[in-house]
Design an enzyme around this catalytic site. Structure first.
Site, PDB file in Angstrom:
ATOM      1  N   TYR A  10       0.835  -1.202   0.000  1.00 46.06           N
ATOM      2  CA  TYR A  10       0.000   0.000   0.000  1.00 46.06           C
ATOM      3  C   TYR A  10       0.874   1.257   0.000  1.00 46.06           C
ATOM      4  O   TYR A  10       1.991   1.256   0.515  1.00 46.06           O
ATOM      5  CB  TYR A  10      -0.851   0.057   1.269  1.00 46.06           C
ATOM      6  CG  TYR A  10      -2.060  -0.835   1.293  1.00 46.06           C
ATOM      7  CD1 TYR A  10      -3.043  -0.755   0.319  1.00 46.06           C
ATOM      8  CD2 TYR A  10      -2.244  -1.744   2.334  1.00 46.06           C
ATOM      9  CE1 TYR A  10      -4.174  -1.556   0.365  1.00 46.06           C
ATOM     10  CE2 TYR A  10      -3.382  -2.551   2.402  1.00 46.06           C
ATOM     11  CZ  TYR A  10      -4.337  -2.443   1.402  1.00 46.06           C
ATOM     12  OH  TYR A  10      -5.450  -3.226   1.453  1.00 46.06           O
ATOM     13  N   GLU A  56      -7.632  -0.694   7.243  1.00 42.71           N
ATOM     14  CA  GLU A  56      -7.785  -0.431   8.672  1.00 42.71           C
ATOM     15  C   GLU A  56      -6.799   0.650   9.117  1.00 42.71           C
ATOM     16  O   GLU A  56      -6.310   0.649  10.235  1.00 42.71           O
ATOM     17  CB  GLU A  56      -7.634  -1.708   9.503  1.00 42.71           C
ATOM     18  CG  GLU A  56      -8.814  -2.642   9.417  1.00 42.71           C
ATOM     19  CD  GLU A  56      -8.946  -3.326   8.066  1.00 42.71           C
ATOM     20  OE1 GLU A  56      -9.968  -3.081   7.387  1.00 42.71           O
ATOM     21  OE2 GLU A  56      -8.049  -4.093   7.686  1.00 42.71           O
ATOM     22  N   ASN A 114      -9.733   0.963  -4.483  1.00 44.18           N
ATOM     23  CA  ASN A 114      -9.835  -0.201  -3.619  1.00 44.18           C
ATOM     24  C   ASN A 114     -11.262  -0.364  -3.102  1.00 44.18           C
ATOM     25  O   ASN A 114     -11.764   0.507  -2.392  1.00 44.18           O
ATOM     26  CB  ASN A 114      -8.873  -0.056  -2.434  1.00 44.18           C
ATOM     27  CG  ASN A 114      -8.836  -1.303  -1.579  1.00 44.18           C
ATOM     28  OD1 ASN A 114      -8.537  -2.394  -2.062  1.00 44.18           O
ATOM     29  ND2 ASN A 114      -9.159  -1.157  -0.305  1.00 44.18           N
ATOM     30  N   GLU A 115     -11.901  -1.465  -3.489  1.00 46.99           N
ATOM     31  CA  GLU A 115     -13.255  -1.791  -3.034  1.00 46.99           C
ATOM     32  C   GLU A 115     -14.216  -0.613  -3.217  1.00 46.99           C
ATOM     33  O   GLU A 115     -15.022  -0.291  -2.347  1.00 46.99           O
ATOM     34  CB  GLU A 115     -13.217  -2.251  -1.565  1.00 46.99           C
ATOM     35  CG  GLU A 115     -12.399  -3.528  -1.377  1.00 46.99           C
ATOM     36  CD  GLU A 115     -12.344  -4.023   0.055  1.00 46.99           C
ATOM     37  OE1 GLU A 115     -12.268  -5.245   0.249  1.00 46.99           O
ATOM     38  OE2 GLU A 115     -12.371  -3.184   0.974  1.00 46.99           O
ATOM     39  N   GLU A 195      -7.249 -10.258  -2.200  1.00 48.28           N
ATOM     40  CA  GLU A 195      -7.196 -10.234  -0.737  1.00 48.28           C
ATOM     41  C   GLU A 195      -7.838 -11.520  -0.212  1.00 48.28           C
ATOM     42  O   GLU A 195      -9.052 -11.585  -0.022  1.00 48.28           O
ATOM     43  CB  GLU A 195      -7.935  -9.015  -0.163  1.00 48.28           C
ATOM     44  CG  GLU A 195      -7.251  -7.691  -0.380  1.00 48.28           C
ATOM     45  CD  GLU A 195      -7.967  -6.551   0.349  1.00 48.28           C
ATOM     46  OE1 GLU A 195      -8.844  -6.834   1.200  1.00 48.28           O
ATOM     47  OE2 GLU A 195      -7.650  -5.381   0.051  1.00 48.28           O
ATOM     48  N   TYR A 260      -3.434  -9.671  13.152  1.00 45.69           N
ATOM     49  CA  TYR A 260      -4.383 -10.197  12.167  1.00 45.69           C
ATOM     50  C   TYR A 260      -4.505 -11.716  12.173  1.00 45.69           C
ATOM     51  O   TYR A 260      -5.150 -12.292  11.304  1.00 45.69           O
ATOM     52  CB  TYR A 260      -3.962  -9.710  10.759  1.00 45.69           C
ATOM     53  CG  TYR A 260      -5.092  -9.567   9.766  1.00 45.69           C
ATOM     54  CD1 TYR A 260      -5.876  -8.432   9.756  1.00 45.69           C
ATOM     55  CD2 TYR A 260      -5.357 -10.559   8.842  1.00 45.69           C
ATOM     56  CE1 TYR A 260      -6.911  -8.286   8.829  1.00 45.69           C
ATOM     57  CE2 TYR A 260      -6.384 -10.428   7.915  1.00 45.69           C
ATOM     58  CZ  TYR A 260      -7.169  -9.286   7.916  1.00 45.69           C
ATOM     59  OH  TYR A 260      -8.176  -9.141   7.013  1.00 45.69           O
TER      60      TYR A 260
END
Length: 591
Positions: A10, A56, A114-115, A195, A260
């Site tokens: 990212y 996040e 993104n999304e 993802e 995570y």
């Protein structure tokens, strides 16, 4: 290229352009050095360039200063938004162009949004604008792509001709059906899960997320058996140092750890899940020869005593470089041009509050948590979506101080328009409070400069006793011997008896701690911020209640341990325990 190891990376816009027009690509923000390193060691890179990344991460990577015009519509063709996107991409994209695969670099694909199909705007003009902007800077050869949930409804607004549409989905579902959704947007070309969720994110106050290794391995096997391509999210866990954590709606902030439950832990250590994943990959690819690298050594440096300095209120003039700002009504963080951390709002009580008078945020305008004091005496906490009213006491003319904490901006959905501070008026006994004095607090700069330590040395006399429930600073030091091989090593910081706050080590903002709410109990401390050649400093800002002071009759201390605790007791688990006990009782009563 399918035989190569690839890395998705990212680029958080707000990490590099912290203020409008001020760019930072130094130190751990040095993107070009990172891309060069990837090239040198043979890693291929899928670069997720933004402008929005989610992840996040605070505000999904968008800079908070974009909110200076309140009416701005983020992630849309709104000119007030696009002008800044254009300026940012004019800086970023020329930096990455030399590292494209066709230029003998490591970057094989670049993500453009993104999304987006999960966002309310559904603005094709916006996607077309980004496509043209990326093509202008990067040329026609590079693969540009989008990512959306594996559902036709998401792809309807997230996909655009000219951008290769990929999908994301986690384990436990039907991989064939998920890729059918991708085929809706991309009839031809490789199947790609960009993802594949190996774990899941955490929230303060909720249980630690865990996905069983067997479930992850089974779904990964199904994906690879289809001949599809997969990026594991996350493969290596991480850390939301400082204030970089995001939040979800309704407002649930994420903790400092981004472990995570990934195959490689927050510290980069292989887990049982790693070996399960490795075994599956070995069915389809030849695994590298040689042993798997072991876990990185950890060291428990033990208990470190800390001493109280003074409260935030007492140090406000030291902490606020810009000084007081007067305003009839409260100003938000953005209006004060402060984007992270803490601000202090000051007023005086216009009436006697001898019986306990309600101080309220009737429009839920506490973003996100307010620590209320009258004449230095702690009164209570107001919290977004949870506590909108407390009763306070004090005489007319008493000083009202409210320390306001920004706990992280929403990173997903329409709520990314997330203003911080007192975003609406407060009332006292139903009367609107006016005529505020507001302080921006430059706590990070003060801590990093070592000035708090100097301040402590300049005032060797013990400061006036600080009430342990008033937001205050605590300082400690420790020495790591330089004669012991392999030190310093990674460690974890534990907060026995502490409640909630922020912690710095040697001026580095390690992040937020909140063991009282959980589930995260320890904070990861990478070895590179520790020193064997100088004294190490620990600075805590405890916001609620320290485990020391006259009322506790105990020594203030934090503890360095060699094992993380990310699944501690939470408000959620307490609720389940009570439910279980109550159910047990009912069972007994019913015989």
């Amino acid at each position: 290229m399918s035989g190569h190891v690839q890395k998705e990376r990212y680029v958080p816009w707000n990490y590099h352009e912290t203020e409008s027009g001020k760019y930072d690509f130094t130190g751990d923000r040095d993107l070009e050095s990172f891309l060069k390193l990837c090239n040198d060691i043979g890693l291929l890179v899928i670069l997720r360039a933004g402008p929005f990344i989610c992840a996040e991460w605070d505000m999904g990577g968008l800079p908070a200063w974009l909110l200076q015009k309140k009416s701005v519509v983020l992630r849309s063709a709104d000119p007030d938004y696009l002008q800044f996107v254009h300026k940012w991409m004019d800086v970023l994209l020329p930096k990455i162009k030399p590292f494209l695969y066709q230029n003998n670099g490591p970057i094989i694909a670049v993500q453009v949004e993104n999304e987006y199909g999960s966002y309310f705007a559904c603005d094709y003009d916006y996607l077309r604008y980004l496509l043209n902007l990326f093509r202008y800077h990067l040329g026609d050869e590079v693969i540009l792509f989008t990512t959306d949930g594996a559902d036709k409804g998401f792809l309807k607004c997230g996909a655009l001709q000219g951008l290769y549409a990929t999908v994301d989905f986690g384990p436990g579902g039907n991989a064939t059906k998920s890729f059918e959704a991708q085929r809706y947007a991309e009839p031809h070309g490789p199947l790609v899960n960009s993802e594949f969720y190996t774990g899941w994110l955490d929230h303060w106050g909720k249980k630690h997320s865990v996905i069983k290794k067997e479930v992850v391995a089974k779904s990964l096997d199904e994906i690879l058996a289809l001949g599809a391509n997969v990026n594991m999210y996350m493969f290596l866990g991480g850390t939301n140092f400082a204030y970089w954590n995001g939040a979800n709606s309704p407002y649930w902030p994420e903790p400092t750890s981004y472990d995570y439950d990934a195959p490689l832990s927050e510290a980069g250590d292989p887990t049982d899940k790693y070996f399960s994943v490795r075994q599956v990959i070995g069915k389809y690819k030849t695994l590298p020869a040689g042993p798997v690298l072991p876990a990185i050594p950890k060291f428990a440096y033990g208990l470190i005593q800390v001493k109280k300095l003074q409260s935030v209120v007492e140090l406000v003039n030291l902490l606020s470089f810009s000084g007081p700002v007067k305003s009839v009504y409260p100003l938000t963080f953005v209006e004060m041009k402060q984007y992270f951390g803490y601000m202090l709002y000051r007023n005086t009580l216009p009436i006697n509050c001898t019986e306990g008078t309600p101080l309220a945020s009737p429009e839920n305008g506490i973003h996100d948590r307010a620590y209320v004091m009258v004449d230095g005496v702690f009164q209570g906490i107001l919290e977004r979506n949870k506590i909108n009213t407390i009763n306070i006491t004090g005489q007319a003319g008493s000083r009202l101080d409210i320390l306001l904490e920004n706990m992280g901006r929403i990173n997903y959905g329409e709520g990314i328009h997330d203003f911080k501070g007192l975003v609406t008026n407060l009332t006292l006994a139903s009367n609107i409070l006016t005529n505020w004095t507001i302080y921006s607090l430059n706590i990070d700069e003060v801590v990093a400069s070592g000035y708090l330590n100097k301040f402590q040395r300049m005032t060797p006399e013990a400061p006036a006793e600080v009430n342990a429930s008033v937001p205050a600073f605590y300082l400690g030091t420790f020495v790591i011997p330089n004669g012991i091989p392999d030190l310093p090593q990674d460690t974890y910081l534990k907060f026995p008896g502490w409640t909630k706050g922020q912690v710095w080590i040697n001026g580095f903002n390690l992040g937020r701690y909140w063991p009282a709410r959980g589930p995260q109990i320890t904070l990861y401390v990478p070895a590179h911020i520790l020193s064997t050649s100088a004294v190490n400093n620990v600075t805590l800002l405890e916001l609620e209640n320290a485990p020391c002071g006259a009322e506790h009759n105990t020594v203030c201390a934090v503890q360095f341990v060699d094992t993380p605790v990310l699944n501690g007791t939470t408000a959620y688990t307490n609720f389940l325990q009570k439910l279980s006990i109550n159910s047990l009782g009912m069972h007994d009563l019913n015989g």
